[in-house]
Design a protein around this motif. Structure first.
Motif, PDB file in Angstrom:
ATOM      1  N   PRO A 155      -3.784   2.304 -10.531  1.00  0.00           N
ATOM      2  CA  PRO A 155      -3.159   1.154  -9.851  1.00  0.00           C
ATOM      3  C   PRO A 155      -2.118   0.414 -10.673  1.00  0.00           C
ATOM      4  CG  PRO A 155      -5.320   0.539 -10.679  1.00  0.00           C
ATOM      5  CD  PRO A 155      -5.137   2.003 -11.001  1.00  0.00           C
ATOM      6  N   ILE A 156      -2.048   0.664 -11.980  1.00  0.00           N
ATOM      7  CA  ILE A 156      -1.270  -0.201 -12.870  1.00  0.00           C
ATOM      8  C   ILE A 156       0.236  -0.106 -12.584  1.00  0.00           C
ATOM      9  CG2 ILE A 156      -0.693  -0.711 -15.269  1.00  0.00           C
ATOM     10  CD1 ILE A 156      -3.486   0.472 -15.992  1.00  0.00           C
ATOM     11  N   TYR A 157       0.765   1.088 -12.637  1.00  0.00           N
ATOM     12  CA  TYR A 157       2.213   1.293 -12.500  1.00  0.00           C
ATOM     13  C   TYR A 157       2.732   0.834 -11.131  1.00  0.00           C
ATOM     14  CZ  TYR A 157       6.592   3.933 -13.311  1.00  0.00           C
ATOM     15  OH  TYR A 157       7.893   4.312 -13.479  1.00  0.00           O
ATOM     16  N   PRO A 158       2.145   1.332 -10.023  1.00  0.00           N
ATOM     17  CA  PRO A 158       2.677   0.898  -8.721  1.00  0.00           C
ATOM     18  C   PRO A 158       2.475  -0.585  -8.452  1.00  0.00           C
ATOM     19  CG  PRO A 158       0.760   2.336  -8.435  1.00  0.00           C
ATOM     20  CD  PRO A 158       1.151   2.412  -9.869  1.00  0.00           C
ATOM     21  N   CYS A 159       1.356  -1.180  -8.905  1.00  0.00           N
ATOM     22  CA  CYS A 159       1.152  -2.620  -8.718  1.00  0.00           C
ATOM     23  C   CYS A 159       2.245  -3.411  -9.428  1.00  0.00           C
ATOM     24  CB  CYS A 159      -0.219  -3.033  -9.253  1.00  0.00           C
ATOM     25  SG  CYS A 159      -1.572  -2.920  -8.061  1.00  0.00           S
ATOM     26  N   MET A 160       2.552  -3.027 -10.668  1.00  0.00           N
ATOM     27  CA  MET A 160       3.549  -3.761 -11.432  1.00  0.00           C
ATOM     28  C   MET A 160       4.953  -3.579 -10.858  1.00  0.00           C
ATOM     29  SD  MET A 160       2.334  -3.623 -15.417  1.00  0.00           S
ATOM     30  CE  MET A 160       3.629  -4.799 -15.817  1.00  0.00           C
ATOM     31  N   ILE A 161       5.231  -2.374 -10.363  1.00  0.00           N
ATOM     32  CA  ILE A 161       6.536  -2.143  -9.737  1.00  0.00           C
ATOM     33  C   ILE A 161       6.685  -2.986  -8.481  1.00  0.00           C
ATOM     34  CG2 ILE A 161       7.910  -0.449  -8.453  1.00  0.00           C
ATOM     35  CD1 ILE A 161       8.226  -0.059 -11.373  1.00  0.00           C
ATOM     36  N   HIS A 162       5.667  -2.950  -7.618  1.00  0.00           N
ATOM     37  CA  HIS A 162       5.779  -3.674  -6.346  1.00  0.00           C
ATOM     38  C   HIS A 162       5.789  -5.182  -6.550  1.00  0.00           C
ATOM     39  CE1 HIS A 162       5.146  -4.695  -2.096  1.00  0.00           C
ATOM     40  NE2 HIS A 162       5.639  -3.501  -1.868  1.00  0.00           N
ATOM     41  N   HIS A 213       0.823  -1.214   0.000  1.00  0.00           N
ATOM     42  CA  HIS A 213       0.000   0.000   0.000  1.00  0.00           C
ATOM     43  C   HIS A 213       0.853   1.258   0.000  1.00  0.00           C
ATOM     44  CE1 HIS A 213       0.574  -0.977   4.317  1.00  0.00           C
ATOM     45  NE2 HIS A 213       0.577   0.326   4.501  1.00  0.00           N
ATOM     46  N   HIS A 214       2.062   1.173   0.553  1.00  0.00           N
ATOM     47  CA  HIS A 214       2.953   2.336   0.537  1.00  0.00           C
ATOM     48  C   HIS A 214       3.390   2.682  -0.891  1.00  0.00           C
ATOM     49  CE1 HIS A 214       3.230   2.939   4.802  1.00  0.00           C
ATOM     50  NE2 HIS A 214       3.636   1.712   5.013  1.00  0.00           N
ATOM     51  N   MET A 215       3.541   1.659  -1.743  1.00  0.00           N
ATOM     52  CA  MET A 215       3.920   1.918  -3.123  1.00  0.00           C
ATOM     53  C   MET A 215       2.836   2.735  -3.831  1.00  0.00           C
ATOM     54  SD  MET A 215       6.129   1.556  -5.565  1.00  0.00           S
ATOM     55  CE  MET A 215       7.246   0.179  -5.267  1.00  0.00           C
ATOM     56  N   HIS A 216       1.579   2.401  -3.553  1.00  0.00           N
ATOM     57  CA  HIS A 216       0.477   3.145  -4.187  1.00  0.00           C
ATOM     58  C   HIS A 216       0.380   4.563  -3.637  1.00  0.00           C
ATOM     59  CE1 HIS A 216      -1.458  -0.011  -6.613  1.00  0.00           C
ATOM     60  NE2 HIS A 216      -0.824  -0.798  -5.777  1.00  0.00           N
ATOM     61  N   TRP A 217       0.569   4.712  -2.339  1.00  0.00           N
ATOM     62  CA  TRP A 217       0.536   6.063  -1.775  1.00  0.00           C
ATOM     63  C   TRP A 217       1.728   6.879  -2.243  1.00  0.00           C
ATOM     64  CZ3 TRP A 217      -0.985   3.941   3.698  1.00  0.00           C
ATOM     65  CH2 TRP A 217      -2.345   3.629   3.681  1.00  0.00           C
ATOM     66  N   LEU A 218       2.864   6.197  -2.446  1.00  0.00           N
ATOM     67  CA  LEU A 218       4.035   6.875  -3.010  1.00  0.00           C
ATOM     68  C   LEU A 218       3.695   7.469  -4.371  1.00  0.00           C
ATOM     69  CD1 LEU A 218       7.194   7.336  -2.865  1.00  0.00           C
ATOM     70  CD2 LEU A 218       7.391   5.214  -4.151  1.00  0.00           C
ATOM     71  N   HIS A 219       3.098   6.662  -5.231  1.00  0.00           N
ATOM     72  CA  HIS A 219       2.740   7.143  -6.564  1.00  0.00           C
ATOM     73  C   HIS A 219       1.536   8.069  -6.530  1.00  0.00           C
ATOM     74  CE1 HIS A 219       5.585   4.913  -9.131  1.00  0.00           C
ATOM     75  NE2 HIS A 219       5.622   4.100  -8.111  1.00  0.00           N
ATOM     76  N   CYS A 220       0.747   7.980  -5.475  1.00  0.00           N
ATOM     77  CA  CYS A 220      -0.306   8.971  -5.265  1.00  0.00           C
ATOM     78  C   CYS A 220       0.314  10.345  -5.064  1.00  0.00           C
ATOM     79  CB  CYS A 220      -1.146   8.583  -4.044  1.00  0.00           C
ATOM     80  SG  CYS A 220      -2.311   9.850  -3.501  1.00  0.00           S
ATOM     81  N   PHE A 221       1.420  10.396  -4.328  1.00  0.00           N
ATOM     82  CA  PHE A 221       2.095  11.670  -4.119  1.00  0.00           C
ATOM     83  C   PHE A 221       2.737  12.186  -5.400  1.00  0.00           C
ATOM     84  CE2 PHE A 221       1.348  10.761   0.264  1.00  0.00           C
ATOM     85  CZ  PHE A 221       1.347  11.989   0.892  1.00  0.00           C
ATOM     86  N   TRP A 222       3.154  11.272  -6.285  1.00  0.00           N
ATOM     87  CA  TRP A 222       3.557  11.732  -7.624  1.00  0.00           C
ATOM     88  C   TRP A 222       2.368  12.421  -8.290  1.00  0.00           C
ATOM     89  CZ3 TRP A 222       1.365  10.677 -12.335  1.00  0.00           C
ATOM     90  CH2 TRP A 222       2.059  11.143 -13.449  1.00  0.00           C
ATOM     91  N   GLY A 223       1.182  11.839  -8.130  1.00  0.00           N
ATOM     92  CA  GLY A 223      -0.023  12.442  -8.696  1.00  0.00           C
ATOM     93  C   GLY A 223      -0.325  13.797  -8.086  1.00  0.00           C
TER      94      GLY A 223
END
Length: 397
Positions: free
Chosen positions: A317-324, A124-134
């Motif tokens: 969800p696509i980018y952070p899910c695939m990265i994690h 979930h931190h990966m998604h929130w990380l990319h949320c902050f990119w957003g």
């Protein structure tokens, strides 16, 4: 210490997002100021992306030599200098020169921090990380719109964001000791169900030879193609095809990035209860497909803005899910190298797909924009499903 460092990483990703949407939002005005044709924005985007590709490919070596903390500090400072240079540029030549360090800085931050979070923090931190990119990518067009409306210039937007970047670079210097402390205390085996001795994964093989890696690269190529195409040409499409003002169009593009931001925030909470990354990726791609189709339909301009937002929600969800999932799918032994490759190929998509649209649009019309966006979404979906099929086959084996 881990929470404090995570806050700094979140701030670094805001800084990564801030410049990403500026060129597309400002280009309708910059194009006039520099007396350049439409496709010149594509050229600048290619140069930025080329620098990003180089630094992504070098991320493994850079992290080994300097460590993630120092790489992040240097990269943020580099992007700050580049943005300041663009803000004071007086010719296309200066824009081109400043685009080089902007790309180099962005790629190093992206690959290094993505791998660090994938290894040291939960999904979930990966998604929130990319949320902050957003957050950063959404704020960029809003700030640019504000300066264009109230001061009649795009330059103040670049300069202001440059000073924000310099401030963050200073904070990251202060936080340098945290990286080593957290790395020593974090047990990555507890965060990922990855066994270095897993017989289903051949860890002696070169990263690009691992099953599924090439399909992952293909998916990243078209993911960034979609994201960067909407970010770069969305404003021009809304101005030239839908009749919006440059300021309103910039705000319209911010809806796209806001959709990404909100989608990633929600996905982070979902992952506290659900861990099916493949399902989230598939739902996101179908949602992006629906949004892209809305852009094609002959609907009122407000529905185009809704379409932008839905595509953003779908991409979320696509980018952070695939990265994690990278260490899980391909092993943490090769995760930094593979994530670096993924970043490089993703930015290769950024390098070629939006400029190709710009070149064709310069000979036809920017009205082709939504058709290209839809084609890229479909290609991304095909690549992702092929990857999922290969992963299922490996599990059965």
């Amino acid at each position: 210490m881990a929470i404090l460092l995570l806050i700094m990483i979140y701030l670094a990703f805001i800084s990564l997002g801030l410049p990403d949407s500026l060129l597309g939002a400002a280009w309708p005005v910059m194009q006039t100021d520099f007396a350049q044709p439409l496709e010149t924005a594509g050229l600048l985007y290619m140069i930025i992306a080329a620098g990003t590709i180089l630094s992504s490919l070098a991320s493994g070596w850079l992290n080994e030599k300097l460590g993630t903390g120092k790489v992040t500090c240097i990269s943020v400072a580099l992007t700050a200098l580049a943005l300041l240079g663009i803000g004071y540029s007086t010719s296309l030549a200066w824009l081109i020169i400043c685009a080089i360090p902007l790309g180099l800085g962005a790629g190093a931050i992206d690959a290094s921090l993505n791998n660090y979070v994938a290894l040291h923090y939960k999904a979930h931190h990966m998604h929130w990380l990319h949320c902050f990119w957003g957050v950063g990518a959404s704020i960029g067009p809003i700030m640019m719109s504000y300066y264009m409306v109230n001061q009649g210039t795009w330059r103040a937007g670049y300069v202001t964001i440059a000073y924000i970047q310099f401030s963050l670079a200073f904070l990251l210097v202060l936080a340098l000791p945290l990286w080593a402390i957290v790395s020593q205390k974090t047990k990555t085996e507890e965060e990922h169900k990855v066994n270095p001795d897993d017989p289903k994964l051949d860890y002696e093989v070169k990263p690009l030879k691992i099953k599924g890696v090439k399909y992952a690269l293909f998916t990243f190529f078209f993911y960034c193609g979609v994201e960067s195409t909407l970010g770069l040409w969305g404003s021009s499409y809304l101005v030239n095809s839908k009749g919006l003002s440059a300021a309103m169009a910039a705000q319209g593009v911010s809806f796209f990035y806001t959709g990404i931001m909100i989608g990633r925030l929600i996905t982070g909470f979902i992952l506290l209860k659900v861990s099916d990354h493949q399902l989230l990726i598939r739902i996101g791609q179908i949602t992006a497909l629906i949004g892209a189709m809305l852009l094609i339909l002959p609907l009122p301009v407000m529905m185009s803005l809704v379409g932008f937002t839905i595509v953003g929600l779908g991409l979320a969800p696509i980018y952070p899910c695939m990265i994690h999932e990278t260490p899980v799918r391909f092993g943490k032994t090769h995760s930094q190298s593979i994530i670096g490759y993924q970043m490089a190929v993703a930015y290769t998509g950024t390098t070629f797909l939006p400029p190709m649209l710009g070149l064709i649009a310069s000979y036809t019309s920017i009205a082709i924009f939504p058709y290209f966006a839809l084609a890229y979404v479909i290609a991304m979906l095909i690549g992702s499903e092929k990857l999922n099929e290969m992963m299922r086959t490996r599990i059965r084996e």
